[in-house]
Design a protein around this motif. Structure first.
Motif, short mmCIF file in Angstrom:
data_model
loop_
_atom_site.label_atom_id
_atom_site.label_comp_id
_atom_site.label_asym_id
_atom_site.label_seq_id
_atom_site.Cartn_x
_atom_site.Cartn_y
_atom_site.Cartn_z
N SER A 17 1.13 -11.76 0.28
CA SER A 17 -0.12 -12.32 0.29
C SER A 17 -1.45 -12.46 0.86
O SER A 17 -1.92 -11.70 0.93
CB SER A 17 0.12 -13.91 -0.26
N LYS A 20 -1.61 -8.54 0.36
CA LYS A 20 -2.51 -7.64 -0.73
C LYS A 20 -4.08 -8.02 -0.06
O LYS A 20 -5.22 -7.52 -0.90
CB LYS A 20 -3.17 -8.69 -1.92
N ALA A 23 -5.67 -5.80 2.45
CA ALA A 23 -5.93 -4.53 1.59
C ALA A 23 -7.45 -4.92 0.64
O ALA A 23 -8.35 -4.22 0.66
CB ALA A 23 -5.16 -4.26 0.32
N PRO A 56 -9.27 -3.57 -4.55
CA PRO A 56 -8.12 -3.36 -5.44
C PRO A 56 -7.66 -4.91 -5.70
O PRO A 56 -8.53 -6.31 -6.09
CB PRO A 56 -6.75 -3.86 -3.20
N GLU A 57 -7.07 -5.19 -6.68
CA GLU A 57 -6.76 -6.19 -6.72
C GLU A 57 -6.06 -7.72 -6.08
O GLU A 57 -5.60 -6.83 -4.77
CB GLU A 57 -5.16 -6.34 -8.05
N ILE A 58 -6.97 -8.78 -6.22
CA ILE A 58 -5.76 -9.65 -5.27
C ILE A 58 -5.23 -10.61 -6.69
O ILE A 58 -5.35 -10.48 -7.23
CB ILE A 58 -6.94 -10.50 -4.75
N MET A 59 -3.76 -10.56 -5.75
CA MET A 59 -2.51 -12.12 -6.61
C MET A 59 -3.89 -13.20 -7.22
O MET A 59 -4.73 -13.62 -6.32
CB MET A 59 -1.63 -12.11 -6.09
#
Length: 146
Positions: A17, A20, A23, A56-59
């Motif tokens: 986590s 992400k 990033a 970027p995608e975050i969980m």
């Protein structure tokens, strides 16, 4: 690494986590202004934002932690350089959380804080692991000429 006393190696479990989130933070520090300009242009022309500028995608479930990082960042000491987020601010934030969730949150925030401190203090070295005072000394060493 977990700075809270009495915590064991389980503090490392949040590494996925934290990756992400860091990033997303790096992207924000590097590309937010470009993205904002592209979004304004796309809105004006009724077009899409170029895919290369998409963040970027975050969980799922961790987007709030990204926002929490920015809120906690307002608690920093600023002097010879930008200091780390105080442990007391993190402790207040996670009061009432389970130990596992609090440790994972702290790990992620500290990972993001390391990235932020390197950029804010214009250094290539990550803050020293350990307690927040050592992180501050490490982060500001270049400005103090040490």
């Amino acid at each position: 690494m977990c700075w809270r006393s009495g915590r064991g190696p389980g503090c490392q479990e949040g590494r996925g986590s934290g990756g992400k989130l860091t990033a997303a933070l790096r992207w924000s520090l590097d590309h937010h202004d470009e993205w904002k300009a592209a979004k304004e242009k796309a809105d004006a022309e009724d077009a899409d934002i170029p895919e290369a500028l998409e963040p970027p995608e975050i969980m799922d479930g961790f987007g709030g932690w990204y926002d929490d990082f920015w809120r906690l960042s307002t608690e920093r000491q600023i002097g010879m350089g930008v200091g780390p987020i105080p442990q007391s601010a993190i402790d207040r934030h996670v009061a009432g959380w389970s130990d596992e969730d609090a440790d994972m949150f702290e790990f992620c925030i500290r990972e993001m804080d390391g990235v932020f401190l390197m950029r804010a203090n214009k250094t290539e070295e990550a803050p020293a692991p350990g307690n927040p005072m050592e992180a501050f000394r490490s982060a500001t060493a270049a400005r103090r000429g040490k």
